[in-house]
Design a protein around this motif. Structure first.
Motif, PDB file in Angstrom:
ATOM      1  N   TYR A  75       0.836  -1.201   0.000  1.00 60.82           N
ATOM      2  CA  TYR A  75       0.000   0.000   0.000  1.00 60.82           C
ATOM      3  C   TYR A  75       0.872   1.254   0.000  1.00 60.82           C
ATOM      4  CZ  TYR A  75      -4.350  -2.537   0.746  1.00 60.82           C
ATOM      5  OH  TYR A  75      -5.431  -3.347   0.593  1.00 60.82           O
ATOM      6  N   GLU A  76       1.958   1.239   0.770  1.00 63.09           N
ATOM      7  CA  GLU A  76       2.856   2.391   0.826  1.00 63.09           C
ATOM      8  C   GLU A  76       3.552   2.615  -0.516  1.00 63.09           C
ATOM      9  OE1 GLU A  76       3.097   4.718   3.176  1.00 63.09           O
ATOM     10  OE2 GLU A  76       1.451   3.623   4.121  1.00 63.09           O
ATOM     11  N   GLN A  77       3.972   1.521  -1.167  1.00 63.66           N
ATOM     12  CA  GLN A  77       4.603   1.640  -2.485  1.00 63.66           C
ATOM     13  C   GLN A  77       3.620   2.227  -3.493  1.00 63.66           C
ATOM     14  OE1 GLN A  77       5.826  -2.337  -3.323  1.00 63.66           O
ATOM     15  NE2 GLN A  77       7.724  -2.190  -2.149  1.00 63.66           N
ATOM     16  N   ALA A  78       2.400   1.755  -3.461  1.00 63.87           N
ATOM     17  CA  ALA A  78       1.382   2.258  -4.387  1.00 63.87           C
ATOM     18  C   ALA A  78       1.089   3.729  -4.129  1.00 63.87           C
ATOM     19  CB  ALA A  78       0.111   1.424  -4.260  1.00 63.87           C
ATOM     20  N   LYS A  79       1.056   4.100  -2.860  1.00 60.74           N
ATOM     21  CA  LYS A  79       0.783   5.494  -2.507  1.00 60.74           C
ATOM     22  C   LYS A  79       1.922   6.405  -2.976  1.00 60.74           C
ATOM     23  CE  LYS A  79      -0.494   8.297   1.487  1.00 60.74           C
ATOM     24  NZ  LYS A  79      -0.705   8.273   2.934  1.00 60.74           N
ATOM     25  N   ALA A  80       3.157   5.924  -2.859  1.00 58.25           N
ATOM     26  CA  ALA A  80       4.319   6.732  -3.237  1.00 58.25           C
ATOM     27  C   ALA A  80       4.465   6.884  -4.743  1.00 58.25           C
ATOM     28  CB  ALA A  80       5.589   6.106  -2.646  1.00 58.25           C
ATOM     29  N   ASP A  81       4.136   5.830  -5.492  1.00 63.45           N
ATOM     30  CA  ASP A  81       4.300   5.860  -6.953  1.00 63.45           C
ATOM     31  C   ASP A  81       3.206   4.998  -7.577  1.00 63.45           C
ATOM     32  OD1 ASP A  81       5.091   5.880  -9.598  1.00 63.45           O
ATOM     33  OD2 ASP A  81       6.944   4.746  -9.268  1.00 63.45           O
ATOM     34  N   ARG A  82       2.028   5.566  -7.714  1.00 61.75           N
ATOM     35  CA  ARG A  82       0.854   4.826  -8.189  1.00 61.75           C
ATOM     36  C   ARG A  82       1.096   4.177  -9.549  1.00 61.75           C
ATOM     37  NH1 ARG A  82      -3.228   6.546 -11.501  1.00 61.75           N
ATOM     38  NH2 ARG A  82      -2.437   8.653 -11.398  1.00 61.75           N
ATOM     39  N   LEU A  83       1.578   4.943 -10.506  1.00 61.46           N
ATOM     40  CA  LEU A  83       1.761   4.397 -11.845  1.00 61.46           C
ATOM     41  C   LEU A  83       2.868   3.343 -11.877  1.00 61.46           C
ATOM     42  CD1 LEU A  83       1.377   7.614 -14.012  1.00 61.46           C
ATOM     43  CD2 LEU A  83      -0.310   5.819 -13.580  1.00 61.46           C
TER      44      LEU A  83
END
Length: 113
Positions: free
Chosen positions: A33-41
């Motif tokens: 979730y943190e990775q997705a939040k930091a760099d969604r694309l």
């Protein structure tokens, strides 16, 4: 169909909770979730195909927003037309196939199982 029902159909902000069995078996970590939040694309590119992602030139947020605006512009009059004639059945399709089918059939008495 009421104007409120028609307006609700056009809202893209609606969220539906996942089915309980899906949530219970989910294996996504807090780190993901943190990775997705930091760099969604970047996160979704890695999920889809690792480093092999090829993007179209027009694959941008602006393009998506423009396409959504066109969809709303073209869909709203159709929703209103069908709604005014009681030919539109709003259905929360987040349930199982059986549940959604039952909701549709309940709204359409002429449909047989």
């Amino acid at each position: 169909m009421t104007n409120e029902s028609q307006a609700n159909l056009l809202k893209a902000e609606r969220r539906f909770a996942p089915p309980a069995d899906l949530a219970a078996n989910a294996n996504v970590t807090a780190e993901a979730y943190e990775q997705a939040k930091a760099d969604r694309l970047g996160f979704w590119a890695a999920q889809a195909c690792g480093d092999r992602l090829t993007r179209r030139e027009d694959d941008t947020e602006a393009t998506v927003l423009r396409r959504l605006a066109i969809y709303r512009e073209q869909a709203e009059p159709l929703l209103r037309w069908y709604g005014d004639r009681q030919l539109l059945i709003p259905v929360d399709a987040a349930g199982s196939v059986r549940t959604v089918s039952d909701l549709i059939q309940a709204g359409m008495p002429s449909v047989r199982q």
